[in-house]
Scaffold this motif. Structure first.
Motif, PDB file in Angstrom:
ATOM      1  N   PRO A  77      -7.443   7.956  10.615  1.00 36.53           N
ATOM      2  CA  PRO A  77      -8.769   7.502  11.020  1.00 36.53           C
ATOM      3  C   PRO A  77      -9.338   6.504  10.007  1.00 36.53           C
ATOM      4  N   TYR A  78      -9.784   5.347  10.498  1.00 33.97           N
ATOM      5  CA  TYR A  78     -10.350   4.335   9.620  1.00 33.97           C
ATOM      6  C   TYR A  78     -11.538   4.921   8.845  1.00 33.97           C
ATOM      7  N   GLY A  79     -11.861   4.266   7.742  1.00 36.09           N
ATOM      8  CA  GLY A  79     -13.012   4.727   6.983  1.00 36.09           C
ATOM      9  C   GLY A  79     -13.163   3.966   5.688  1.00 36.09           C
ATOM     10  N   PRO A  80     -14.304   4.124   5.024  1.00 32.68           N
ATOM     11  CA  PRO A  80     -14.543   3.403   3.771  1.00 32.68           C
ATOM     12  C   PRO A  80     -13.781   4.003   2.602  1.00 32.68           C
ATOM     13  N   VAL A  81     -13.367   3.147   1.699  1.00 38.83           N
ATOM     14  CA  VAL A  81     -12.768   3.564   0.435  1.00 38.83           C
ATOM     15  C   VAL A  81     -13.520   2.873  -0.688  1.00 38.83           C
ATOM     16  N   LEU A  82     -13.396   3.413  -1.899  1.00 38.70           N
ATOM     17  CA  LEU A  82     -14.119   2.848  -3.034  1.00 38.70           C
ATOM     18  C   LEU A  82     -13.194   2.707  -4.232  1.00 38.70           C
ATOM     19  N   VAL A  83     -13.295   1.557  -4.904  1.00 33.38           N
ATOM     20  CA  VAL A  83     -12.529   1.288  -6.120  1.00 33.38           C
ATOM     21  C   VAL A  83     -13.509   0.907  -7.215  1.00 33.38           C
ATOM     22  N   VAL A  84     -13.520   1.680  -8.291  1.00 33.45           N
ATOM     23  CA  VAL A  84     -14.363   1.389  -9.448  1.00 33.45           C
ATOM     24  C   VAL A  84     -13.608   0.453 -10.374  1.00 33.45           C
ATOM     25  N   LEU A  85     -14.287  -0.604 -10.804  1.00 34.12           N
ATOM     26  CA  LEU A  85     -13.647  -1.653 -11.603  1.00 34.12           C
ATOM     27  C   LEU A  85     -14.342  -1.769 -12.960  1.00 34.12           C
ATOM     28  N   PRO A  86     -13.816  -1.128 -14.011  1.00 30.87           N
ATOM     29  CA  PRO A  86     -14.399  -1.267 -15.350  1.00 30.87           C
ATOM     30  C   PRO A  86     -14.250  -2.700 -15.850  1.00 30.87           C
ATOM     31  N   ALA A  87     -15.312  -3.238 -16.412  1.00 29.11           N
ATOM     32  CA  ALA A  87     -15.291  -4.645 -16.839  1.00 29.11           C
ATOM     33  C   ALA A  87     -14.248  -4.893 -17.923  1.00 29.11           C
ATOM     34  N   ASP A  88     -14.082  -3.933 -18.859  1.00 27.96           N
ATOM     35  CA  ASP A  88     -13.122  -4.194 -19.942  1.00 27.96           C
ATOM     36  C   ASP A  88     -11.684  -4.164 -19.432  1.00 27.96           C
ATOM     37  N   VAL A  89     -11.403  -3.420 -18.371  1.00 28.03           N
ATOM     38  CA  VAL A  89     -10.073  -3.443 -17.767  1.00 28.03           C
ATOM     39  C   VAL A  89      -9.836  -4.783 -17.078  1.00 28.03           C
ATOM     40  N   LEU A  90     -10.834  -5.282 -16.367  1.00 29.40           N
ATOM     41  CA  LEU A  90     -10.670  -6.547 -15.655  1.00 29.40           C
ATOM     42  C   LEU A  90     -10.528  -7.734 -16.591  1.00 29.40           C
ATOM     43  N   ASP A  91     -11.024  -7.599 -17.814  1.00 25.29           N
ATOM     44  CA  ASP A  91     -10.899  -8.699 -18.771  1.00 25.29           C
ATOM     45  C   ASP A  91      -9.513  -8.764 -19.416  1.00 25.29           C
ATOM     46  N   LEU A  92      -8.705  -7.730 -19.233  1.00 26.86           N
ATOM     47  CA  LEU A  92      -7.358  -7.699 -19.816  1.00 26.86           C
ATOM     48  C   LEU A  92      -6.372  -8.429 -18.904  1.00 26.86           C
ATOM     49  N   PRO A  93      -5.250  -8.913 -19.473  1.00 26.45           N
ATOM     50  CA  PRO A  93      -4.284  -9.664 -18.667  1.00 26.45           C
ATOM     51  C   PRO A  93      -3.418  -8.753 -17.804  1.00 26.45           C
ATOM     52  N   THR A  94      -2.947  -9.306 -16.701  1.00 22.17           N
ATOM     53  CA  THR A  94      -1.986  -8.626 -15.842  1.00 22.17           C
ATOM     54  C   THR A  94      -1.003  -9.648 -15.306  1.00 22.17           C
ATOM     55  N   SER A  95       0.219  -9.209 -15.095  1.00 21.02           N
ATOM     56  CA  SER A  95       1.227 -10.078 -14.491  1.00 21.02           C
ATOM     57  C   SER A  95       1.583  -9.611 -13.082  1.00 21.02           C
ATOM     58  N   GLU A  96       0.805  -8.662 -12.551  1.00 22.46           N
ATOM     59  CA  GLU A  96       1.059  -8.193 -11.190  1.00 22.46           C
ATOM     60  C   GLU A  96       0.986  -9.350 -10.203  1.00 22.46           C
ATOM     61  N   PRO A  97       1.931  -9.474  -9.292  1.00 24.98           N
ATOM     62  CA  PRO A  97       1.818 -10.520  -8.265  1.00 24.98           C
ATOM     63  C   PRO A  97       0.831 -10.110  -7.173  1.00 24.98           C
ATOM     64  N   ALA A  98       0.131 -11.075  -6.631  1.00 26.11           N
ATOM     65  CA  ALA A  98      -0.770 -10.847  -5.502  1.00 26.11           C
ATOM     66  C   ALA A  98       0.012 -11.095  -4.215  1.00 26.11           C
ATOM     67  N   VAL A  99       0.259 -10.032  -3.482  1.00 28.00           N
ATOM     68  CA  VAL A  99       1.012 -10.133  -2.231  1.00 28.00           C
ATOM     69  C   VAL A  99       0.202  -9.437  -1.142  1.00 28.00           C
ATOM     70  N   PRO A 100       0.394  -9.809   0.132  1.00 29.01           N
ATOM     71  CA  PRO A 100      -0.396  -9.186   1.197  1.00 29.01           C
ATOM     72  C   PRO A 100      -0.178  -7.679   1.270  1.00 29.01           C
ATOM     73  N   THR A 101      -1.234  -6.973   1.631  1.00 27.22           N
ATOM     74  CA  THR A 101      -1.167  -5.526   1.811  1.00 27.22           C
ATOM     75  C   THR A 101      -0.235  -5.175   2.966  1.00 27.22           C
ATOM     76  N   SER A 102       0.506  -4.099   2.805  1.00 27.93           N
ATOM     77  CA  SER A 102       1.381  -3.593   3.870  1.00 27.93           C
ATOM     78  C   SER A 102       0.600  -2.588   4.711  1.00 27.93           C
ATOM     79  N   TYR A 103       0.395  -2.900   5.978  1.00 28.04           N
ATOM     80  CA  TYR A 103      -0.333  -2.009   6.881  1.00 28.04           C
ATOM     81  C   TYR A 103       0.651  -1.224   7.743  1.00 28.04           C
ATOM     82  N   LEU A 104       0.190  -0.113   8.288  1.00 28.35           N
ATOM     83  CA  LEU A 104       1.044   0.796   9.040  1.00 28.35           C
ATOM     84  C   LEU A 104       0.894   0.583  10.538  1.00 28.35           C
TER      85      LEU A 104
END
Length: 556
Positions: A153-180
């Protein structure tokens, strides 16, 4: 993948997922990633002045598009302001992805200003709530959020984003979400068992909800109902799951009191539940909902809805569209000539009864027009004469809805959305979201004088972005729904009818909605007399931008 700050990578992820809008109200702890939006012109930030409006607009957009919709809230205070509307979105299965900023992991032990357990706050009103704690998992978490929001069943989700985490580097690739893909069909044996349980019914009942809409199963629901000769009642029904004009659609079961619903449910000798649960009232019955011995079959992609409150004889975790069509075939094969004749007779009786009730309601409306105060029904009749056939209507008119929509019946899927969940204030922002989703269509949002004041700030957003939705405030000077509900309460407690509580009254001081709308940038007109209705509607529909009608209707 090249390293970059997680605050930039998250916007790359939104771009990869085709996000067109971020609805929000900004704050200091989100300033890092909001400032980076300058490099992502594909994502338009739509500013609202209060978080309930933010969630309401996103909810309307998600309902109109049936796609995951992104919104941003500000820390504990912003999330707190949006909680009521998030409850509304959860009850209505809106696929929202909510991102909430906070100062950072480094400050967890400091009891800092605005610090709060954001995940804990959100858990009761979301499918899933989490916090990003590692920059290298930021995009993975966001993709999971989009997937969870968009999985039945569809519904809202929440992601908390700490500012100090977002300021750190990441090498994760941005790829489209896989839906079911969830188009799951029951096997032939199970379909046959369901048909056998239901085939011999003489007083069949279907209880349907918005899971039908989400599956696109309106035609299949109609086909099965016609094959079975069953009356169809709605529960958690806020979309067009069956055309309102269909002879077998009888309306919605009681929203408040289980005793009202049981007059329908306990009279049936067989029951099919599809796309909802039994039963979503405020004061539900704890037992005796269905007649003893009446078989109950339940079809839903939401396994949690099946047998949630009452036992069923057969529960199918399956797609309503695929299941109802196959069930109709299996039922038809089992019917005798006498049963098919009985089905035709029931359908005709339902059609005659419905036509008679409609004629009586219209006669009552016409009688009320004869020298009485202006009514919602009068406005609804005139609106039906002027409204384009492809219009989208967002209904939070509550006690005014029967009169309005008697003449503008919700027959086309995606062209009518109704409030659900009990949160007031969805009419104005919901219409704004629906208009952003369908800029080529006329969109009209209906609300009440009480409900409008929860989110009246939404008019400013409509004016700022020239979102040309039209708004109608059904202004009767009261919380009229509370009048109706307390009358039911008095009857249930054998309390004599007396004056309604003064605290239900909204007429002192009187709100000048037209002036208030003008002050927020939206042209408006106050309508108090029948002869003012047609010109006001014509003016609203002809105006190229947003427009509001303050409809002053009868005050008892």
């Amino acid at each position: 993948m090249a390293s970059r700050p997680a605050r930039v990578a998250m916007l790359e992820q939104f771009k990869a997922d085709g996000v067109k809008y971020m609805f929000g109200n900004p704050g200091t702890v989100e300033q890092g990633f909001l400032d980076e939006l300058r490099g992502f012109p594909e994502i338009e930030y739509v500013l609202a002045l209060q978080e309930a409006v933010v969630v309401g607009i996103a909810d309307g957009y998600a309902r109109a598009t049936r796609t995951p919709t992104l919104l941003q809230l500000h820390s504990g205070v912003g999330l707190g302001n949006g909680i009521g509307m998030l409850y509304q979105a959860m009850r209505g299965h809106a696929p929202l992805v909510v991102v909430v900023g906070e100062s950072g992991l480094a400050y967890d032990s400091m009891d800092a200003q605005m610090a709060a357990d954001l995940v804990g706050m959100a858990k009761p009103v979301t499918k899933w709530a989490t916090r990003v704690v590692d920059p290298e998992s930021t995009l993975r978490v966001l993709r999971r959020a989009f997937k969870v929001a968009a999985t039945p069943p569809y519904g809202p989700v929440l992601v908390v984003l700490p500012a100090d985490v977002l300021d750190l580097p990441t090498s994760e690739p941005a790829v489209p979400t896989s839906y079911l893909h969830t188009a799951v069909a029951p096997d032939d044996e199970t379909v046959g068992l369901a048909a056998t349980l239901l085939a011999d019914a003489e007083r069949p009942l279907i209880i349907a909800g918005d899971g039908v809409h989400f599956a696109g199963a309106q035609a299949e629901l109609a086909r099965f109902a016609e094959a079975w000769g069953a009356e169809v009642w709605g529960a958690d029904w806020a979309e067009v799951n069956l055309p309102a004009d269909h002879p077998l659609y009888q309306g919605q079961l009681g929203h408040m009191f289980g005793e009202n619903s049981s007059r329908v449910t306990a009279a049936a000798d067989a029951v099919l539940i599809v796309g909802t649960y039994a039963l979503p009232e405020v004061y539900p019955l704890l037992g005796g909902v269905f007649a003893e011995g009446a078989p109950v079959v339940h079809i839903d992609l939401d396994s949690g809805a099946i047998a949630k409150n009452f036992p069923v004889d057969l529960g199918l975790v399956a797609d309503p569209k695929l299941s109802l069509g196959r069930l109709a075939d299996a039922l038809t094969r089992r019917q005798s000539a006498e049963q098919r004749e009985a089905v035709a007779g029931r359908i005709q009786r339902f059609a005659d009864r419905k036509a008679a009730a409609y004629a009586e309601a219209v006669a009552h409306d016409l009688a009320a027009d004869d020298g009485g105060p202006l009514t919602a029904a009068y406005f609804g009749r005139e609106l039906s004469r002027q409204l384009p056939s492809d219009a989208v209507l967002f209904d939070e008119a509550l006690t005014s809805s029967p009169g309005l929509f008697r003449y503008n019946p919700p027959n086309q899927p995606g062209h009518w959305h109704q409030t659900r969940g009990g949160s007031l204030g969805v009419g104005i922002p919901g219409a704004i979201g629906a208009k952003l989703a369908h800029p080529e269509r006329t969109v009209v949002g209906f609300t009440g004088d009480g409900g409008s004041m929860y989110t009246i700030q939404g008019l400013w957003t409509a004016a700022r972005y020239d979102i040309a939705a039209k708004f109608v405030i059904c202004n009767n000077g009261r919380y009229k729904l509370l009048d109706d509900n307390i009358e039911q309460y008095w009857r249930s407690q054998d309390i004599a009818h007396h004056d309604f509580p003064d605290l239900f009254d909204l007429s002192r001081p009187e709100i000048d909605f037209a002036a208030l709308s003008e002050s927020l940038g939206v042209p408006a007109v106050r309508v108090e007399k029948p002869e003012e209705v047609a010109p006001a509607i014509a003016r609203a529909l002809a105006h190229p931008g947003p427009f509001l009608i303050d409809l002053v209707i009868g005050r008892d």
